[in-house]
Design a protein around this motif. Structure first.
Motif, PDB file in Angstrom:
ATOM      1  N   VAL A   1       0.839  -1.207   0.000  1.00 11.61           N
ATOM      2  CA  VAL A   1       0.000   0.000   0.000  1.00 11.61           C
ATOM      3  C   VAL A   1       0.871   1.253   0.000  1.00 11.61           C
ATOM      4  CG1 VAL A   1      -1.654   1.324   1.395  1.00 11.61           C
ATOM      5  CG2 VAL A   1      -2.012  -1.110   1.023  1.00 11.61           C
ATOM      6  N   ARG A   2       1.969   1.228   0.749  1.00 12.09           N
ATOM      7  CA  ARG A   2       2.865   2.401   0.773  1.00 12.09           C
ATOM      8  C   ARG A   2       3.447   2.662  -0.615  1.00 12.09           C
ATOM      9  NH1 ARG A   2       4.725   4.535   5.651  1.00 12.09           N
ATOM     10  NH2 ARG A   2       6.612   5.266   4.619  1.00 12.09           N
ATOM     11  N   VAL A   3       3.785   1.580  -1.350  1.00 12.40           N
ATOM     12  CA  VAL A   3       4.311   1.766  -2.716  1.00 12.40           C
ATOM     13  C   VAL A   3       3.206   2.292  -3.623  1.00 12.40           C
ATOM     14  CG1 VAL A   3       5.213   0.553  -4.758  1.00 12.40           C
ATOM     15  CG2 VAL A   3       6.135   0.037  -2.511  1.00 12.40           C
ATOM     16  N   LEU A   4       1.988   1.740  -3.472  1.00 14.00           N
ATOM     17  CA  LEU A   4       0.880   2.163  -4.334  1.00 14.00           C
ATOM     18  C   LEU A   4       0.449   3.604  -4.050  1.00 14.00           C
ATOM     19  CD1 LEU A   4      -1.331  -1.050  -4.428  1.00 14.00           C
ATOM     20  CD2 LEU A   4       0.173  -0.161  -6.183  1.00 14.00           C
ATOM     21  N   LEU A   5       0.661   4.061  -2.812  1.00 10.48           N
ATOM     22  CA  LEU A   5       0.332   5.452  -2.485  1.00 10.48           C
ATOM     23  C   LEU A   5       1.527   6.381  -2.700  1.00 10.48           C
ATOM     24  CD1 LEU A   5      -1.756   4.958   0.786  1.00 10.48           C
ATOM     25  CD2 LEU A   5      -2.605   5.432  -1.507  1.00 10.48           C
ATOM     26  N   ALA A   6       2.600   5.821  -3.251  1.00 11.19           N
ATOM     27  CA  ALA A   6       3.843   6.572  -3.533  1.00 11.19           C
ATOM     28  C   ALA A   6       4.482   7.137  -2.268  1.00 11.19           C
ATOM     29  CB  ALA A   6       3.587   7.678  -4.547  1.00 11.19           C
TER      30      ALA A   6
END
Lengths: 232, 206
Positions: free
Chosen positions: B192-197
């Motif tokens: 999720v952290r990667v997907l939310l940049a």
């Protein structure tokens, strides 16, 4: 024994003895065997990746595909080129686009896989243990099934709380801040036991596999020498 | 733009794949395409990694650094395997014999060495860790698993002893479930952290 069997048998025997020579200490022969493994594995991977991935997915459609297929391959082709160009210091930025694509893809697969493949099934398995129907599903004593369900729940909660490193957020730092709530401390201790039990079983499994590998190698050496001396 | 474009690509790709979990039929062709592109890039990244490994060994040989002899072995075996694999095919009998008769004996022998090191390490666990609940439960569990795997403890099905043995055998599942759930939670958070940049592993700066 044919000549081919003899040659490959000698290669296997030599490499086995070279690796097992590590038991008397790190030595030249052990290192040579290790470096041979690195070289052969790298070469094998290069052949496999080129023949099984790059050729059918990238090169073949460009060389022999229809116009539509070529059009669809254009995007991975550009991404692949950017990935290669990005390895040069001057064009470092170019590598960010294919890496971003891979990061987005793997992150989404990780999220989906974790939720649908692990979290939901594992949590369901813990909860299902408390369903009365499961206590009578197989022959045995229902009270043991209930006890097992309780142990599973306590074990899972304990294991999770062992890896809980959170702290209460406070404006001012006080000496008591480092301490975790008592129930978490108790659960952590329980979790420690369950993690020990799990790691012990994993250890035993790996140890048994390693032991079987050792038996296999000893058997191979004995069998090869026996056949070399003319036995059947 | 230089920084935003990769973020846009990462979020776009990630959200499309995530949407594919819910709209499987509609997005199946797109997902197949994205995954194929990912496979190509992972394969290429693997080749680049091998390239870096070879570069390091070539440098070691060229500059006559320590361990250059071992680097020559790596380069020669790599070249021989790669050339043989490209000229012949991976299905060719000689190529298969060459690869399998080197990889299998070396890897099996390394696994055999692991038996000795594991045994040695387990004997020293109490000395290094002390008598903690984890070290005691670890040793007891390892011993019980080894005893169970011998197959001598097989009481009559349905007896109290059989139920207790089954219960003890299933006890490690609790820890495995806890570890799996913990890993999955970690995977979700990182994803999720990667997907939310919030995390940008593709960005050199962050």
């Amino acid at each position: 024994m044919s000549m081919q069997e003899l040659i490959w048998g000698v290669v296997g025997l030599l490499l086995t003895v070279m690796v097992l020579s590590y038991l008397i200490g790190d030595n030249l022969f052990f290192r040579i065997a290790g470096y041979i493994l690195v070289g052969v594995t790298a070469g094998f991977l290069t052949v496999l990746v080129t023949r099984q991935i790059l050729w059918p997915y990238l090169i073949q459609p460009v060389a022999y595909g229809s116009w539509l297929e070529r059009l669809w391959v254009l995007i991975p082709l550009v991404l692949a080129l950017l990935l290669v160009i990005g390895q040069f210091k001057r064009f470092e930025g170019a590598g960010r686009v294919p890496l971003a694509f891979l990061a987005g893809l793997t992150a989404a697969i990780a999220v989906g896989g974790s939720v649908f493949g692990t979290l939901i099934p594992q949590m369901r398995a813990v909860v299902d243990g408390f369903a009365p129907s499961s206590w009578y599903a197989t022959p045995g004593r229902p009270w043991m099934r209930i006890m097992e369900a309780v142990f599973m729940l306590v074990g899972v909660l304990g294991t999770l709380s062992y890896f809980h490193f959170g702290r209460r957020r406070r404006q001012e730092h006080t000496p008591g801040d480092e301490e975790r709530p008592l129930f978490l401390e108790v659960l952590k201790k329980v979790g420690e036991i369950f993690i020990g039990v799990t790691l012990g079983t994993v250890f035993a499994g790996i140890f048994l596999s390693a032991l079987l590998a050792m038996i296999d190698r000893i058997e191979f050496i004995g069998d090869f020498i026996f056949r070399l001396l003319g036995g059947n | 733009m230089k920084k935003i474009f990769p973020i846009f690509i990462a979020i776009g790709t990630g959200l499309t794949v995530l949407a594919g979990y819910f709209f499987t039929l509609q997005l199946a062709p797109v997902l197949g395409l994205l995954i194929n592109w990912g496979i190509v890039l992972v394969g290429l990244a693997g080749l680049i990694g091998i390239g870096y490994l070879l570069k390091m060994h070539v440098t070691r040989v060229a500059k006559q650094q320590k361990g250059g002899f071992y680097s020559v072995i790596v380069l020669v075996t790599f070249l021989f395997t790669a050339v043989a694999g490209f000229i012949l095919t991976p299905e060719d009998a000689f190529f298969r014999n060459w690869v399998l008769n080197i990889i299998i004996p070396v890897e099996t022998s390394l696994l055999a060495l692991l038996a000795v090191t594991l045994l040695y390490g387990s004997l020293f666990i109490i000395r290094s860790r002390g008598w903690t609940p984890m070290s005691v439960s670890f040793l007891a569990s390892a011993l019980a698993s080894l005893v169970f795997s011998l197959g001598y403890l097989s009481p009559q099905a349905g007896s109290v002893a059989a139920d207790w043995i089954n219960f003890i055998r299933r006890l490690p599942i609790a820890g495995i479930r806890g570890i799996l759930i913990g890993m999955a939670l970690g995977g979700v958070i990182v994803g999720v952290r990667v997907l939310l940049a919030m995390d940008r592993p593709y960005d050199g700066d962050k």
